[in-house]
Design an enzyme around this catalytic site. Structure first.
Site, short mmCIF file in Angstrom:
data_model
loop_
_atom_site.label_atom_id
_atom_site.label_comp_id
_atom_site.label_asym_id
_atom_site.label_seq_id
_atom_site.Cartn_x
_atom_site.Cartn_y
_atom_site.Cartn_z
N LYS A 1 34.89 113.28 37.72
CA LYS A 1 35.40 113.50 36.36
C LYS A 1 35.05 112.32 35.47
O LYS A 1 34.61 112.49 34.33
CB LYS A 1 36.93 113.73 36.42
CG LYS A 1 37.28 115.10 36.99
CD LYS A 1 38.75 115.24 37.38
CE LYS A 1 38.98 116.55 38.12
NZ LYS A 1 40.34 116.71 38.65
N GLN B 1 45.83 113.46 39.11
CA GLN B 1 45.14 114.15 40.20
C GLN B 1 46.15 114.59 41.27
O GLN B 1 46.95 113.79 41.75
CB GLN B 1 44.09 113.22 40.82
CG GLN B 1 43.22 113.87 41.87
CD GLN B 1 42.35 115.01 41.31
OE1 GLN B 1 41.76 114.91 40.26
NE2 GLN B 1 42.29 116.11 42.05
N ASP C 1 44.74 119.62 31.91
CA ASP C 1 44.70 120.40 33.15
C ASP C 1 45.36 121.77 32.97
O ASP C 1 45.20 122.66 33.80
CB ASP C 1 45.41 119.64 34.29
CG ASP C 1 44.43 118.97 35.24
OD1 ASP C 1 43.26 119.39 35.26
OD2 ASP C 1 44.84 118.05 35.96
#
Ligand code: NAP
Length: 315
Positions: free
Chosen positions: A73, A117, A140
């Site tokens: 990412k 994460q 997200d």
């Protein structure tokens, strides 16, 4: 040649239908196309004196797969012209420490998107952390506000993996209207959101969706009725050829590390589909690797630019 001789016409026998050759849904190619477009937009943004999109990633602990995803990412941010900040906490970090990090990022006006994460170590409540992220920075798309808005068909951030699948279907102009989509898996990050999105009154969408899970009976029979199958269960090679009808579109979301001494890393990445056997029956299929995984990151980048533009609008 006689004018009655038409080599391209279908045979008269109704059981001998001719299917178009299988086509790979190339996540690498489409992700690159998406990123090139984002790079151009970012450059235009900067030339117009606007701020550089800035993604903050928080990684707790040293899980191998999570390290790989976060590194990818960050690398994609660099390639796209975004700024990125990686914040690392030790495996033993407390929930209070992570809460403090998220609250600080929420208040930082320089940060456009925040991703924590997953999975988090067991001492930390994931739901609490996700709920703490400012919904305006929820790239997200896991915050209950984002999910609620998505379910209601309102503009919202869409979770990156389902969003990546939609981008892939769109790129290849795959007809979804009225099709029967079978989603295997009902997780909050893949199965459930993609089932909602494929059912939306839009393109890609307007599917009739069946969602399957570990208690589903006659899963193989249900899959055989599907025009589109999304396999998102995390069981390598689960979807076999006899579970797929001719001409189906198969989207393989699975990513499992399987021990493989022949690889330098010691493992191979396997999808949820028995690709070799299933692919010849499909009209379209995603490979693993090279399919949905790369699209997930491209979609995250798209969400980050939306956040930066203060648009948060995904129709
Ligand atoms: P998850 O949270 O473990 O959910 C798995 C789902 O599959 C559950 O709903 C489970 O049913 C269902 N399931 C498990 N075994 C089944 C079986 N034998 N038959 C039918 N359903 C079954 O997994 P996830 O986070 O959604 O991830 C799924 C896979 O996608 C994993 O391999 C993951 O690594 C991968 N993934 C890939 C990406 C990407 O970017 N490509 C992104 C995210 C995840 P129950 O609800 O009944 O338990």
């Amino acid at each position: 040649m006689s004018k009655h001789h038409t080599p391209t016409s279908q045979p008269h026998c109704p059981d001998m239908r001719i299917f178009a050759p299988m086509q790979i849904l190339d996540g690498k190619l489409v992700a690159q196309t998406v990123k090139e477009s984002l790079k151009t937009k970012t450059a235009q943004h900067l030339a117009a004196g606007k701020k550089q999109p800035h993604l903050a990633a928080v990684l707790v602990g040293h899980d191998g797969a999570s390290e790989t995803y976060v590194a990818s990412k960050v690398k994609n941010c660099e390639e796209t012209g975004f700024k990125s900040t990686l914040i690392r906490l030790d495996t033993t970090a407390t929930e209070a420490e992570l809460v403090a990090v998220v609250e600080k990022l929420n208040q930082d006006t320089g940060i456009d998107g925040i991703l924590v994460q997953l999975p988090l170590p067991k001492q930390i409540n994931e739901d609490r952390i996700i709920s703490l992220i400012d919904p305006q920075k929820d790239v997200d798309g896991f915050h209950p506000v984002s999910v609620g808005r998505m379910v209601q068909g309102l503009p919202s951030f869409i979770p990156a993996t389902p969003y990546g699948i939609l981008l892939l279907l769109e790129h290849y102009n795959i007809d979804t209207q009225g099709k029967h989509a079978v989603v295997i898996g009902r997780s909050n990050i893949v199965g459930r959101p993609i089932s909602i999105l494929l059912n939306r009154n839009s393109y890609p969408g307007n599917c009739t969706v069946t969602v399957c899970h570990s208690h589903t009976q006659n899963l193989a029979g249900i899959c055989r009725q599907a025009d589109i199958i999304v396999a998102a269960l995390g069981r390598p090679g689960f979807l076999k050829a006899d579970m797929v009808k001719e001409g189906a579109v198969v989207i393989d979301v699975g990513i499992t590390r399987v021990p493989d001494p022949s690889k330098k890393s010691g493992y191979a990445i396997k999808g949820d589909v028995d690709f070799e056997a299933v692919a010849p029956k499909c009209s379209y299929i995603t490979p693993v690797p090279g399919g949905v995984g790369l699209m997930t990151i491209a979609a995250l980048m798209k969400n980050t630019l939306y956040a930066c533009e203060q648009k948060n609008i995904i129709s």
